[in-house]
Design a protein around this motif. Structure first.
Motif, PDB file in Angstrom:
ATOM      1  N   ARG A 175       0.676  -1.090   0.085  1.00 38.42           N
ATOM      2  CA  ARG A 175      -0.098   0.110  -0.114  1.00 38.42           C
ATOM      3  C   ARG A 175       0.762   1.125   0.002  1.00 38.42           C
ATOM      4  NH1 ARG A 175      -5.402   0.118   2.334  1.00 38.42           N
ATOM      5  NH2 ARG A 175      -6.226  -2.123   2.102  1.00 38.42           N
ATOM      6  N   ALA A 176       1.928   1.081   0.583  1.00 38.22           N
ATOM      7  CA  ALA A 176       2.855   2.443   1.025  1.00 38.22           C
ATOM      8  C   ALA A 176       3.356   2.633  -0.376  1.00 38.22           C
ATOM      9  CB  ALA A 176       3.891   2.075   1.925  1.00 38.22           C
ATOM     10  N   GLU A 177       3.855   1.479  -1.161  1.00 39.68           N
ATOM     11  CA  GLU A 177       4.686   1.657  -2.240  1.00 39.68           C
ATOM     12  C   GLU A 177       3.813   2.178  -3.295  1.00 39.68           C
ATOM     13  OE1 GLU A 177       7.151  -1.241  -3.954  1.00 39.68           O
ATOM     14  OE2 GLU A 177       7.790  -1.947  -1.992  1.00 39.68           O
ATOM     15  N   TYR A 178       2.664   1.722  -3.446  1.00 43.29           N
ATOM     16  CA  TYR A 178       1.568   2.105  -4.367  1.00 43.29           C
ATOM     17  C   TYR A 178       1.330   3.694  -4.176  1.00 43.29           C
ATOM     18  CZ  TYR A 178      -1.006  -1.067  -7.637  1.00 43.29           C
ATOM     19  OH  TYR A 178      -1.585  -1.542  -8.674  1.00 43.29           O
ATOM     20  N   ALA A 179       0.888   4.215  -2.973  1.00 42.25           N
ATOM     21  CA  ALA A 179       0.902   5.653  -2.641  1.00 42.25           C
ATOM     22  C   ALA A 179       1.997   6.321  -2.924  1.00 42.25           C
ATOM     23  CB  ALA A 179       0.841   5.827  -1.055  1.00 42.25           C
ATOM     24  N   GLU A 180       3.337   5.924  -2.975  1.00 37.66           N
ATOM     25  CA  GLU A 180       4.476   6.438  -3.429  1.00 37.66           C
ATOM     26  C   GLU A 180       4.461   6.738  -4.793  1.00 37.66           C
ATOM     27  OE1 GLU A 180       9.325   6.132  -3.113  1.00 37.66           O
ATOM     28  OE2 GLU A 180       8.256   4.766  -1.933  1.00 37.66           O
TER      29      GLU A 180
END
Length: 93
Positions: free
Chosen positions: A34-39
């Motif tokens: 999720r954090a990578e997608y947001a980034e």
């Protein structure tokens, strides 16, 4: 690589597109995914890079994929926001 070397931005768009494909295949319940997608979505939101067809293709895939994954995870409002961003970018580009 990209800040002062815009002739190689196509490498960035290609890498970001591949990153989006790998994230799409990953387990979205994982906080790191999720954090990578947001980034990835935020990287495409930068307005200080030139816009070209490959960037548009890469951004559309990242934003739409992120939006769909958010909706599937139950965050309809945020997912819809990213899907609308993708749809408007696709028509604007």
């Amino acid at each position: 690589m990209t800040e002062f070397n815009t002739g190689r931005l196509w490498l960035l768009w290609s890498a970001l597109r591949l990153w989006a494909e790998r994230l799409w295949e990953s387990d979205f319940s994982d906080d790191a995914v999720r954090a990578e997608y947001a980034e990835l979505a935020a990287l495409h939101d930068r307005d200080d890079w030139p816009i070209d067809g490959l960037r548009g293709e890469s951004a559309f895939g990242a934003w739409m994929g992120y939006g769909l994954k958010l909706v599937e995870a139950g965050d309809k409002d945020e997912g819809t926001r990213w899907m609308n961003r993708a749809a408007s970018y696709r028509t604007d580009a």
